[in-house]
Scaffold this active site. Structure first.
Site, PDB file in Angstrom:
ATOM      1  N   ILE A 151       4.137  -3.353  -1.454  1.00 54.23           N
ATOM      2  CA  ILE A 151       5.434  -3.181  -0.793  1.00 54.23           C
ATOM      3  C   ILE A 151       5.948  -4.524  -0.264  1.00 54.23           C
ATOM      4  O   ILE A 151       7.118  -4.864  -0.448  1.00 54.23           O
ATOM      5  CB  ILE A 151       5.353  -2.106   0.317  1.00 54.23           C
ATOM      6  CG1 ILE A 151       4.960  -0.765  -0.327  1.00 54.23           C
ATOM      7  CG2 ILE A 151       6.666  -1.973   1.064  1.00 54.23           C
ATOM      8  CD1 ILE A 151       4.640   0.360   0.640  1.00 54.23           C
ATOM      9  N   ASP A 170      -0.969 -13.130   4.968  1.00 54.37           N
ATOM     10  CA  ASP A 170      -1.879 -12.194   4.294  1.00 54.37           C
ATOM     11  C   ASP A 170      -3.078 -13.015   3.823  1.00 54.37           C
ATOM     12  O   ASP A 170      -3.007 -13.714   2.818  1.00 54.37           O
ATOM     13  CB  ASP A 170      -1.179 -11.519   3.099  1.00 54.37           C
ATOM     14  CG  ASP A 170      -2.026 -10.399   2.492  1.00 54.37           C
ATOM     15  OD1 ASP A 170      -3.266 -10.481   2.560  1.00 54.37           O
ATOM     16  OD2 ASP A 170      -1.432  -9.456   1.938  1.00 54.37           O
ATOM     17  N   ALA A 229       7.637  -0.402   8.780  1.00 56.06           N
ATOM     18  CA  ALA A 229       7.710   0.817   7.951  1.00 56.06           C
ATOM     19  C   ALA A 229       6.356   1.010   7.285  1.00 56.06           C
ATOM     20  O   ALA A 229       6.268   1.609   6.218  1.00 56.06           O
ATOM     21  CB  ALA A 229       8.816   0.691   6.919  1.00 56.06           C
ATOM     22  N   ALA A 230       5.296   0.462   7.937  1.00 59.96           N
ATOM     23  CA  ALA A 230       3.950   0.575   7.333  1.00 59.96           C
ATOM     24  C   ALA A 230       3.177   1.707   8.002  1.00 59.96           C
ATOM     25  O   ALA A 230       3.145   2.828   7.489  1.00 59.96           O
ATOM     26  CB  ALA A 230       3.209  -0.741   7.443  1.00 59.96           C
ATOM     27  N   ARG A 231       2.585   1.442   9.141  1.00 63.40           N
ATOM     28  CA  ARG A 231       1.817   2.464   9.849  1.00 63.40           C
ATOM     29  C   ARG A 231       1.960   2.300  11.347  1.00 63.40           C
ATOM     30  O   ARG A 231       1.967   1.173  11.863  1.00 63.40           O
ATOM     31  CB  ARG A 231       0.327   2.351   9.504  1.00 63.40           C
ATOM     32  CG  ARG A 231      -0.050   3.141   8.261  1.00 63.40           C
ATOM     33  CD  ARG A 231       0.117   4.651   8.489  1.00 63.40           C
ATOM     34  NE  ARG A 231      -0.131   5.435   7.313  1.00 63.40           N
ATOM     35  CZ  ARG A 231       0.773   5.745   6.381  1.00 63.40           C
ATOM     36  NH1 ARG A 231       2.018   5.311   6.469  1.00 63.40           N
ATOM     37  NH2 ARG A 231       0.456   6.479   5.337  1.00 63.40           N
ATOM     38  N   GLU A 260       2.676  10.747  15.782  1.00 66.13           N
ATOM     39  CA  GLU A 260       3.880  11.275  15.126  1.00 66.13           C
ATOM     40  C   GLU A 260       3.934  12.791  15.235  1.00 66.13           C
ATOM     41  O   GLU A 260       2.927  13.451  14.934  1.00 66.13           O
ATOM     42  CB  GLU A 260       3.912  10.828  13.661  1.00 66.13           C
ATOM     43  CG  GLU A 260       4.115   9.321  13.563  1.00 66.13           C
ATOM     44  CD  GLU A 260       4.173   8.794  12.125  1.00 66.13           C
ATOM     45  OE1 GLU A 260       4.113   9.598  11.180  1.00 66.13           O
ATOM     46  OE2 GLU A 260       4.294   7.573  11.962  1.00 66.13           O
ATOM     47  N   HIS A 278       9.489   8.603   9.981  1.00 65.83           N
ATOM     48  CA  HIS A 278       8.574   8.384   8.844  1.00 65.83           C
ATOM     49  C   HIS A 278       9.262   8.778   7.523  1.00 65.83           C
ATOM     50  O   HIS A 278       8.797   9.663   6.798  1.00 65.83           O
ATOM     51  CB  HIS A 278       7.269   9.165   9.040  1.00 65.83           C
ATOM     52  CG  HIS A 278       6.119   8.582   8.264  1.00 65.83           C
ATOM     53  ND1 HIS A 278       4.838   8.557   8.734  1.00 65.83           N
ATOM     54  CD2 HIS A 278       6.052   7.995   7.038  1.00 65.83           C
ATOM     55  CE1 HIS A 278       4.035   8.014   7.837  1.00 65.83           C
ATOM     56  NE2 HIS A 278       4.757   7.659   6.789  1.00 65.83           N
ATOM     57  N   GLY A 280      10.018   6.519   5.056  1.00 68.84           N
ATOM     58  CA  GLY A 280       9.849   5.498   4.010  1.00 68.84           C
ATOM     59  C   GLY A 280       9.730   6.066   2.606  1.00 68.84           C
ATOM     60  O   GLY A 280      10.305   5.542   1.660  1.00 68.84           O
ATOM     61  N   ALA A 281       8.981   7.167   2.476  1.00 70.07           N
ATOM     62  CA  ALA A 281       8.743   7.711   1.128  1.00 70.07           C
ATOM     63  C   ALA A 281       9.636   8.906   0.851  1.00 70.07           C
ATOM     64  O   ALA A 281       9.471   9.567  -0.169  1.00 70.07           O
ATOM     65  CB  ALA A 281       7.291   8.119   1.015  1.00 70.07           C
TER      66      ALA A 281
HETATM   67  P1  NAD Z   1      -1.137  -2.772  -0.371  1.00 69.61           P
HETATM   68  O1  NAD Z   1      -2.566  -2.425  -0.234  1.00 69.61           O
HETATM   69  O2  NAD Z   1      -0.573  -2.998  -1.721  1.00 69.61           O
HETATM   70  O3  NAD Z   1      -0.828  -4.067   0.499  1.00 69.61           O
HETATM   71  C1  NAD Z   1      -1.342  -4.284   1.775  1.00 69.61           C
HETATM   72  C2  NAD Z   1      -1.527  -5.784   1.968  1.00 69.61           C
HETATM   73  O4  NAD Z   1      -2.000  -5.993   3.289  1.00 69.61           O
HETATM   74  C3  NAD Z   1      -2.539  -6.407   1.014  1.00 69.61           C
HETATM   75  O5  NAD Z   1      -1.983  -7.499   0.326  1.00 69.61           O
HETATM   76  C4  NAD Z   1      -3.666  -6.849   1.926  1.00 69.61           C
HETATM   77  O6  NAD Z   1      -4.255  -8.068   1.505  1.00 69.61           O
HETATM   78  C5  NAD Z   1      -2.967  -7.037   3.244  1.00 69.61           C
HETATM   79  N1  NAD Z   1      -3.867  -6.919   4.369  1.00 69.61           N
HETATM   80  C6  NAD Z   1      -4.873  -6.030   4.536  1.00 69.61           C
HETATM   81  N2  NAD Z   1      -5.485  -6.260   5.718  1.00 69.61           N
HETATM   82  C7  NAD Z   1      -4.867  -7.313   6.283  1.00 69.61           C
HETATM   83  C8  NAD Z   1      -5.040  -8.024   7.515  1.00 69.61           C
HETATM   84  N3  NAD Z   1      -5.995  -7.666   8.382  1.00 69.61           N
HETATM   85  N4  NAD Z   1      -4.218  -9.045   7.771  1.00 69.61           N
HETATM   86  C9  NAD Z   1      -3.252  -9.400   6.891  1.00 69.61           C
HETATM   87  N5  NAD Z   1      -3.037  -8.791   5.714  1.00 69.61           N
HETATM   88  C10 NAD Z   1      -3.838  -7.748   5.419  1.00 69.61           C
HETATM   89  O7  NAD Z   1      -0.345  -1.626   0.403  1.00 69.61           O
HETATM   90  P2  NAD Z   1       1.170  -1.199   0.179  1.00 69.61           P
HETATM   91  O8  NAD Z   1       1.251  -0.210  -0.915  1.00 69.61           O
HETATM   92  O9  NAD Z   1       1.994  -2.426   0.097  1.00 69.61           O
HETATM   93  O10 NAD Z   1       1.435  -0.406   1.545  1.00 69.61           O
HETATM   94  C11 NAD Z   1       1.572  -1.094   2.768  1.00 69.61           C
HETATM   95  C12 NAD Z   1       1.664  -0.111   3.933  1.00 69.61           C
HETATM   96  O11 NAD Z   1       2.829   0.701   3.805  1.00 69.61           O
HETATM   97  C13 NAD Z   1       0.494   0.882   4.029  1.00 69.61           C
HETATM   98  O12 NAD Z   1       0.141   0.997   5.394  1.00 69.61           O
HETATM   99  C14 NAD Z   1       1.108   2.202   3.597  1.00 69.61           C
HETATM  100  O13 NAD Z   1       0.454   3.280   4.178  1.00 69.61           O
HETATM  101  C15 NAD Z   1       2.504   2.045   4.140  1.00 69.61           C
HETATM  102  N6  NAD Z   1       3.497   2.939   3.530  1.00 69.61           N
HETATM  103  C16 NAD Z   1       4.386   3.549   4.377  1.00 69.61           C
HETATM  104  C17 NAD Z   1       5.357   4.365   3.853  1.00 69.61           C
HETATM  105  C18 NAD Z   1       6.306   5.068   4.756  1.00 69.61           C
HETATM  106  O14 NAD Z   1       6.676   6.187   4.475  1.00 69.61           O
HETATM  107  N7  NAD Z   1       6.738   4.452   5.830  1.00 69.61           N
HETATM  108  C19 NAD Z   1       5.448   4.560   2.473  1.00 69.61           C
HETATM  109  C20 NAD Z   1       4.530   3.914   1.637  1.00 69.61           C
HETATM  110  C21 NAD Z   1       3.560   3.103   2.194  1.00 69.61           C
HETATM  111  C1  MLT Z   2       2.535   6.728   2.442  1.00 70.97           C
HETATM  112  O1  MLT Z   2       1.598   6.107   2.948  1.00 70.97           O
HETATM  113  O2  MLT Z   2       2.551   7.011   1.237  1.00 70.97           O
HETATM  114  C2  MLT Z   2       3.686   7.121   3.283  1.00 70.97           C
HETATM  115  O3  MLT Z   2       3.442   6.985   4.615  1.00 70.97           O
HETATM  116  C3  MLT Z   2       4.416   8.333   2.865  1.00 70.97           C
HETATM  117  C4  MLT Z   2       3.858   9.666   3.258  1.00 70.97           C
HETATM  118  O4  MLT Z   2       2.958   9.780   4.048  1.00 70.97           O
HETATM  119  O5  MLT Z   2       4.326  10.656   2.751  1.00 70.97           O
END
Ligand code: NAD
Ligand code: MLT
Length: 520
Positions: A151, A170, A229-231, A260, A278, A280-281
């Site tokens: 992302i 990262d 928008a991560a966690r 949440e 929440h 994002g997806a």
């Molecule tokens: P990913 O695994 O592809 O990328 C995560 C990155 O974080 C990696 O490059 C990793 O090296 C880095 N990382 C891990 N630990 C670290 C640390 N301690 N310090 C610095 N960098 C670190 O994941 P992604 O698919 O890009 O997803 C990212 C986040 O988005 C996840 O938490 C996922 O759950 C969240 N997400 C949220 C939604 C939503 O609905 N809001 C939707 C999809 C994903």
């Molecule tokens: C995910 O990590 O994929 C998102 O937070 C979306 C979801 O939980 O549905």
């Protein structure tokens, strides 16, 4: 047919795919922590999004569980460690919603910069607040991306059209990846000093929980704005609220919260904070992809096939030519384990012919699955087979050699003084082709008796008579000799397991050297 429990809303296309594969899909959207422990009983698979907490207790209650599917990316709601120990595969749909999540992060960033939700809220209530909601441009600003995975990378690509400078943090990615997105990598403490905006794209782990805290905000550039928008839980919400009240942080845009829905987050009261529940997806496209991808993974897992998005199996890929040999490898493991009362501590697997040079680690895992499936009472899967091998002190050696005498491909497993080889027959079904140097051609079956004897007339009759007198029907039988004809070996498949006293009776016959029963 397997039983699949779905505890959160899943796209119809995903549900349909699992039903079309012949499975019974039970969608239960109303449950509590307590009732979940009950409805999970008897289910082979569980499909969740982020609201279901798949704890060790849930996994223990689901005694028949083979796979847990997370229809999305984040796995922080699944106890993957406990699942691995219990042999339950965990799969996710890592590519399904990343575009939606990246677009949502950018929408949040622009909404925060231009106060769009606040101005909208005022206007629909009849207030024309033009000067109150003056915002900032992002052009020419420095944007820090924290977490440069799937992302984070998509966000960088999309932001590059806005004329911004990108910095990133990262520690796990290469300089090349950062260069690809024109991102200057910085330590986090440096990044917060130069960034006007930060957007977080980290997984929630022990390392990242509370990473954005009071100390970090104190070091940040005054007027910084933060998007998450991560966690939830990666930001300390109290500390962020305090930093906003003090004017250190100019505002935030948040899609995720430590709890949440957030009931008492101090952030909800601050006018410079933009929030979404929440989302994002939450696009039709992402939900369809998540449902379909997770259904595909669940179907593969239940069929015992290679599952590309399994997160807790050690073999990460299998080549196309090697795939059809998964069942051969498992049968070999089962066969060799059946030749021992107690497994030796070394196992050698040799891949010959077409299989040499292929990615075969998944086949070795399959051999181990077969070995432990017959050697232990515990549920064994691709997931916990390596752990069981470690616990039993079993060392595994893989050999690959291009030549396979008279065969296109051959897998041979050796342990102690036993050696069994198998391949795929012309019907594409596994065939055992050699046992302890005796050439033989036999399809694996649920109940097999392996008898080695002196190569002299009458031996088949002796075994046949003992089994016949006990009313045991023989479904299939193959006989083989060693190259020098010293001993002979018969493999018989029977309709039912053979009682230990019958096996003992065969062992006592003159000329019988060894007898083993192999069951699945
Ligand atoms: P990913 O695994 O592809 O990328 C995560 C990155 O974080 C990696 O490059 C990793 O090296 C880095 N990382 C891990 N630990 C670290 C640390 N301690 N310090 C610095 N960098 C670190 O994941 P992604 O698919 O890009 O997803 C990212 C986040 O988005 C996840 O938490 C996922 O759950 C969240 N997400 C949220 C939604 C939503 O609905 N809001 C939707 C999809 C994903
Ligand atoms: C995910 O990590 O994929 C998102 O937070 C979306 C979801 O939980 O549905």
């Amino acid at each position: 047919m397997a039983k699949i429990l779905v505890t959160e809303k899943l796209a119809d296309s995903g549900l349909e795919a699992m039903r079309a594969a012949g499975h019974e899909v039970d969608v239960q959207l109303e449950w509590t922590k307590e009732t979940l422990l009950d409805i999970i009983k008897g289910k082979d698979a569980l499909v969740v999004r982020s609201a279901t907490k798949v704890t060790e207790e849930v996994l223990q209650a689901g005694k028949d569980l083979k796979v847990v599917g997370r229809a999305g990316v984040g796995l922080d709601n699944v106890d993957t460690k406990a699942a691995t120990a219990l042999g339950v595969m965990v799969v996710n749909a890592p590519e399904s919603n990343i575009i939606s999540a990246a677009e949502h992060a950018i929408a949040l960033l622009l909404s925060q910069a231009r106060n769009i939700p606040q101005a909208h809220g005022a206007l629909v209530q009849g207030r024309w607040e033009r000067s109150k909601w003056e915002g900032v441009e992002i052009f020419g600003k420095t944007i820090g991306i924290v977490g440069l995975g799937r992302i984070g990378g998509l966000v960088a690509q999309r932001l590059s059209g806005f004329g911004v400078k990108l910095v990133g943090y990262d520690p796990y990615i290469s300089e090349e990846r950062a260069k690809k997105y024109s991102i200057e990598l910085l330590p986090l403490e440096e990044l917060v000093k130069v960034a006007d905006f930060i957007t977080i794209h980290l997984p929630k782990t022990k390392e990242t929980a509370g990473l954005f805290n009071k100390e970090l905000f104190a070091k940040a550039k005054t007027g910084i704005r933060i998007v998450n928008a991560a966690r939830g839980g990666i930001i300390d919400e109290e500390a962020l609220a305090e930093a906003i009240r003090e004017g250190k942080v100019a505002g935030a845009a948040l899609d995720v919260f430590s709890s949440e829905p957030p009931t008492d987050s101090p952030l909800l009261e601050l006018p410079s904070v933009v929030v979404t529940p929440h989302l994002g997806a939450s696009t039709g496209e992402a939900q369809d992809k998540a449902g379909e991808q997770i259904a595909e993974q669940i179907i593969l897992a239940l069929a015992g096939d290679f599952v590309p998005y399994a997160v807790n199996i050690s073999a990460k890929s299998i080549s196309e030519p090697a795939k059809p040999y998964l069942a051969v490898a498992e049968q070999l493991g089962r066969f060799i384990a059946g030749l021992f009362d107690r497994l030796p501590n070394q196992l050698e697997v040799e891949y010959q012919g077409l299989l040499a040079g292929e990615e075969v680690s998944m086949l070795t895992l399959s051999v181990l699955k077969g070995v432990f499936a017959s050697a232990t009472e515990e549920p064994v899967s691709y997931v916990n087979a390596p752990q069981l091998a470690e616990e039993h002190g079993l060392e595994i050696r893989e050999i690959q050699s291009p030549t396979a005498k008279d065969r296109v491909s051959l897998i041979t497993v050796r342990a102690g003084n036993h050696e069994v080889a198998a391949t795929l027959g012309s019907d594409k079904m596994p065939r055992i082709v050699s046992v302890d140097g005796h050439s033989i051609e036999v399809p694996p079956a649920p109940f097999m008796l392996v008898v080695r004897n002196n190569d002299k007339p009458g031996m088949i009759g002796i075994v046949g008579t003992i089994l016949g007198n006990a009313d045991i029907s023989i479904r299939n039988m193959a006989v083989g000799q060693t190259a020098g004809g010293e001993t002979a070996l018969m493999v018989l498949s029977t309709e039912q397991p053979i009682a230990e006293q019958l096996i003992e009776a065969i062992r006592k016959e003159k000329g019988i050297l060894e007898v083993h029963q192999i069951t699945s």
